[in-house]
Design a protein around this motif. Structure first.
Motif, PDB file in Angstrom:
ATOM      1  N   MET A   1       0.852  -1.183   0.000  1.00  0.00           N
ATOM      2  CA  MET A   1       0.000   0.000   0.000  1.00  0.00           C
ATOM      3  C   MET A   1       0.895   1.242   0.000  1.00  0.00           C
ATOM      4  O   MET A   1       1.834   1.346   0.772  1.00  0.00           O
ATOM      5  N   LYS A   2       0.577   2.188  -0.878  1.00  0.00           N
ATOM      6  CA  LYS A   2       1.306   3.446  -0.935  1.00  0.00           C
ATOM      7  C   LYS A   2       0.391   4.566  -0.474  1.00  0.00           C
ATOM      8  O   LYS A   2      -0.786   4.606  -0.830  1.00  0.00           O
ATOM      9  N   ILE A   3       0.947   5.483   0.333  1.00  0.00           N
ATOM     10  CA  ILE A   3       0.170   6.616   0.843  1.00  0.00           C
ATOM     11  C   ILE A   3       0.715   7.904   0.233  1.00  0.00           C
ATOM     12  O   ILE A   3       1.907   8.177   0.290  1.00  0.00           O
ATOM     13  N   TYR A   4      -0.181   8.679  -0.355  1.00  0.00           N
ATOM     14  CA  TYR A   4       0.170  10.003  -0.878  1.00  0.00           C
ATOM     15  C   TYR A   4      -0.391  11.062   0.061  1.00  0.00           C
ATOM     16  O   TYR A   4      -1.592  11.077   0.336  1.00  0.00           O
ATOM     17  N   ASP A   5       0.473  11.944   0.538  1.00  0.00           N
ATOM     18  CA  ASP A   5       0.021  13.094   1.311  1.00  0.00           C
ATOM     19  C   ASP A   5      -0.290  14.185   0.294  1.00  0.00           C
ATOM     20  O   ASP A   5       0.600  14.662  -0.404  1.00  0.00           O
ATOM     21  N   ILE A   6      -1.558  14.586   0.184  1.00  0.00           N
ATOM     22  CA  ILE A   6      -1.943  15.577  -0.824  1.00  0.00           C
ATOM     23  C   ILE A   6      -2.280  16.931  -0.177  1.00  0.00           C
ATOM     24  O   ILE A   6      -3.002  17.745  -0.734  1.00  0.00           O
ATOM     25  N   SER A   7      -1.713  17.141   1.005  1.00  0.00           N
ATOM     26  CA  SER A   7      -1.959  18.379   1.754  1.00  0.00           C
ATOM     27  C   SER A   7      -0.791  19.349   1.621  1.00  0.00           C
ATOM     28  O   SER A   7       0.354  18.942   1.460  1.00  0.00           O
ATOM     29  N   GLN A   8      -1.088  20.625   1.765  1.00  0.00           N
ATOM     30  CA  GLN A   8      -0.059  21.650   1.846  1.00  0.00           C
ATOM     31  C   GLN A   8       0.412  21.773   3.291  1.00  0.00           C
ATOM     32  O   GLN A   8      -0.362  21.557   4.214  1.00  0.00           O
ATOM     33  N   GLU A   9       1.674  22.151   3.461  1.00  0.00           N
ATOM     34  CA  GLU A   9       2.157  22.516   4.788  1.00  0.00           C
ATOM     35  C   GLU A   9       1.510  23.855   5.107  1.00  0.00           C
ATOM     36  O   GLU A   9       1.498  24.767   4.298  1.00  0.00           O
ATOM     37  N   LEU A  10       0.947  23.982   6.292  1.00  0.00           N
ATOM     38  CA  LEU A  10       0.072  25.105   6.615  1.00  0.00           C
ATOM     39  C   LEU A  10       0.755  26.472   6.641  1.00  0.00           C
ATOM     40  O   LEU A  10       0.252  27.434   6.060  1.00  0.00           O
ATOM     41  N   PHE A  11       1.886  26.582   7.288  1.00  0.00           N
ATOM     42  CA  PHE A  11       2.465  27.914   7.488  1.00  0.00           C
ATOM     43  C   PHE A  11       3.119  28.497   6.234  1.00  0.00           C
ATOM     44  O   PHE A  11       3.373  29.686   6.161  1.00  0.00           O
ATOM     45  N   GLY A  12       3.361  27.678   5.233  1.00  0.00           N
ATOM     46  CA  GLY A  12       3.890  28.165   3.966  1.00  0.00           C
ATOM     47  C   GLY A  12       2.906  27.977   2.819  1.00  0.00           C
ATOM     48  O   GLY A  12       3.290  27.992   1.657  1.00  0.00           O
ATOM     49  N   LYS A 125     -20.232  13.077  -3.934  1.00  0.00           N
ATOM     50  CA  LYS A 125     -20.115  13.460  -2.523  1.00  0.00           C
ATOM     51  C   LYS A 125     -19.070  14.543  -2.283  1.00  0.00           C
ATOM     52  O   LYS A 125     -19.202  15.340  -1.351  1.00  0.00           O
ATOM     53  N   LEU A 126     -18.015  14.558  -3.103  1.00  0.00           N
ATOM     54  CA  LEU A 126     -16.899  15.468  -2.866  1.00  0.00           C
ATOM     55  C   LEU A 126     -16.234  15.809  -4.195  1.00  0.00           C
ATOM     56  O   LEU A 126     -16.139  14.950  -5.075  1.00  0.00           O
ATOM     57  N   PHE A 127     -15.788  17.053  -4.313  1.00  0.00           N
ATOM     58  CA  PHE A 127     -14.986  17.465  -5.460  1.00  0.00           C
ATOM     59  C   PHE A 127     -13.761  18.189  -4.922  1.00  0.00           C
ATOM     60  O   PHE A 127     -13.880  19.079  -4.075  1.00  0.00           O
ATOM     61  N   GLY A 128     -12.595  17.820  -5.426  1.00  0.00           N
ATOM     62  CA  GLY A 128     -11.365  18.454  -4.969  1.00  0.00           C
ATOM     63  C   GLY A 128     -10.519  18.952  -6.120  1.00  0.00           C
ATOM     64  O   GLY A 128     -10.526  18.370  -7.206  1.00  0.00           O
ATOM     65  N   ASN A 129      -9.795  20.050  -5.864  1.00  0.00           N
ATOM     66  CA  ASN A 129      -8.881  20.578  -6.871  1.00  0.00           C
ATOM     67  C   ASN A 129      -7.679  21.248  -6.210  1.00  0.00           C
ATOM     68  O   ASN A 129      -7.633  21.426  -5.007  1.00  0.00           O
ATOM     69  N   GLU A 130      -6.705  21.619  -7.048  1.00  0.00           N
ATOM     70  CA  GLU A 130      -5.457  22.163  -6.531  1.00  0.00           C
ATOM     71  C   GLU A 130      -5.511  23.658  -6.234  1.00  0.00           C
ATOM     72  O   GLU A 130      -4.685  24.169  -5.493  1.00  0.00           O
ATOM     73  N   SER A 131      -6.470  24.358  -6.800  1.00  0.00           N
ATOM     74  CA  SER A 131      -6.624  25.784  -6.530  1.00  0.00           C
ATOM     75  C   SER A 131      -7.191  25.996  -5.126  1.00  0.00           C
ATOM     76  O   SER A 131      -7.725  25.074  -4.512  1.00  0.00           O
ATOM     77  N   VAL A 153     -19.215  18.322  -0.930  1.00  0.00           N
ATOM     78  CA  VAL A 153     -18.132  18.896  -0.143  1.00  0.00           C
ATOM     79  C   VAL A 153     -17.025  19.318  -1.102  1.00  0.00           C
ATOM     80  O   VAL A 153     -16.694  18.596  -2.043  1.00  0.00           O
ATOM     81  N   LEU A 154     -16.461  20.490  -0.876  1.00  0.00           N
ATOM     82  CA  LEU A 154     -15.391  20.995  -1.722  1.00  0.00           C
ATOM     83  C   LEU A 154     -14.067  20.893  -0.983  1.00  0.00           C
ATOM     84  O   LEU A 154     -13.903  21.449   0.094  1.00  0.00           O
ATOM     85  N   LEU A 155     -13.146  20.153  -1.558  1.00  0.00           N
ATOM     86  CA  LEU A 155     -11.810  19.951  -1.002  1.00  0.00           C
ATOM     87  C   LEU A 155     -10.855  20.790  -1.843  1.00  0.00           C
ATOM     88  O   LEU A 155     -10.558  20.455  -2.992  1.00  0.00           O
ATOM     89  N   GLU A 156     -10.388  21.891  -1.274  1.00  0.00           N
ATOM     90  CA  GLU A 156      -9.603  22.853  -2.034  1.00  0.00           C
ATOM     91  C   GLU A 156      -8.160  22.906  -1.540  1.00  0.00           C
ATOM     92  O   GLU A 156      -7.882  22.651  -0.378  1.00  0.00           O
ATOM     93  N   GLY A 157      -7.257  23.241  -2.466  1.00  0.00           N
ATOM     94  CA  GLY A 157      -5.853  23.393  -2.098  1.00  0.00           C
ATOM     95  C   GLY A 157      -5.094  22.092  -1.936  1.00  0.00           C
ATOM     96  O   GLY A 157      -4.105  22.045  -1.211  1.00  0.00           O
ATOM     97  N   ILE A 158      -5.543  21.034  -2.613  1.00  0.00           N
ATOM     98  CA  ILE A 158      -4.807  19.768  -2.547  1.00  0.00           C
ATOM     99  C   ILE A 158      -3.602  19.829  -3.489  1.00  0.00           C
ATOM    100  O   ILE A 158      -3.510  20.720  -4.338  1.00  0.00           O
ATOM    101  N   ARG A 159      -2.687  18.903  -3.335  1.00  0.00           N
ATOM    102  CA  ARG A 159      -1.483  18.832  -4.157  1.00  0.00           C
ATOM    103  C   ARG A 159      -1.379  17.429  -4.752  1.00  0.00           C
ATOM    104  O   ARG A 159      -1.172  16.455  -4.029  1.00  0.00           O
ATOM    105  N   LEU A 160      -1.547  17.340  -6.079  1.00  0.00           N
ATOM    106  CA  LEU A 160      -1.625  16.046  -6.753  1.00  0.00           C
ATOM    107  C   LEU A 160      -0.517  15.807  -7.772  1.00  0.00           C
ATOM    108  O   LEU A 160      -0.580  14.854  -8.534  1.00  0.00           O
TER     109      LEU A 160
END
Length: 194
Positions: A1-12, A125-131, A153-160
């Motif tokens: 199993m591979k895990i992708y972290d698609i989150s931004q680091e918060l303070f930057g 149920k959910l739509f996500g994008n990088e913007s 649900v809108l998932l915004e600011g992901i990194r893919l």
């Protein structure tokens, strides 16, 4: 199993124009002789990787703590698109998703009114994008109203950028901010067999 972290680091992180930048405060520090390290912070609920609840654009909409958790967890399809997503593009993405109820789009994609209507009619149920917003950055309201109006649900600011197109298991559970219009989350994709 591979895990992708698609989150931004918060303070930057990237910040929507006009929103406050997150701030970090070190309140205790071992280097300064304190018993432990302790961080406090100040931020907008829509900084970095975050989710929008219907209350973001609807006065009587569900707040983030009222949204069913199953919208944030489950099979998701990662598509790739550059530029405006038309109604036909949205239909093609949904066809490729083959029944996935959560759609993530990598690239500089902008959801148009027509695409938003297609996604809303499909009942995802959910739509996500990088913007930092799903609609046009200078006029996001109409797209938000269409999609949040059907409780997408809108998932915004992901990194893919490191995630190939395909099907993954998504976990994008937000912080439980009672009464809030949105919340940050640590979004991950798991590459695994069904």
């Amino acid at each position: 199993m591979k895990i992708y972290d698609i989150s931004q680091e918060l303070f930057g992180c990237a910040v929507y124009p006009g929103d406050p930048q997150p701030e970090r405060f070190v309140t205790l520090s071992i280097k300064n002789g304190d018993v432990c390290n302790l961080t406090a912070f100040k931020m907008c609920a829509h900084n970095g990787t975050h989710v929008d609840a219907p209350f973001h654009f609807y006065a009587d909409g569900k707040t983030i703590d009222q949204v069913d958790l199953d919208r944030f967890i489950g099979w998701a399809y990662v598509a790739e698109h550059e530029g405006d997503i038309s109604a036909d593009d949205a239909k093609n993405i949904l066809k490729a998703a083959n029944g996935c109820e959560r759609i993530l789009v990598k690239g500089k994609a902008v959801v148009t009114k027509e695409a938003a209507q297609v996604f809303a009619q499909e009942g995802i149920k959910l739509f996500g994008n990088e913007s930092q917003t799903v609609g046009p950055i200078d006029a996001p309201k109409e797209v938000h109203l269409i999609m949040l109006g059907t409780e997408i649900v809108l998932l915004e600011g992901i990194r893919l950028e490191k995630v190939p197109v395909g099907k993954y298991f998504l976990n994008a559970v937000p912080l439980n901010l009672g009464g809030a219009d949105g919340a940050p989350c640590r979004a991950t994709l798991l590459e695994m067999q069904e």
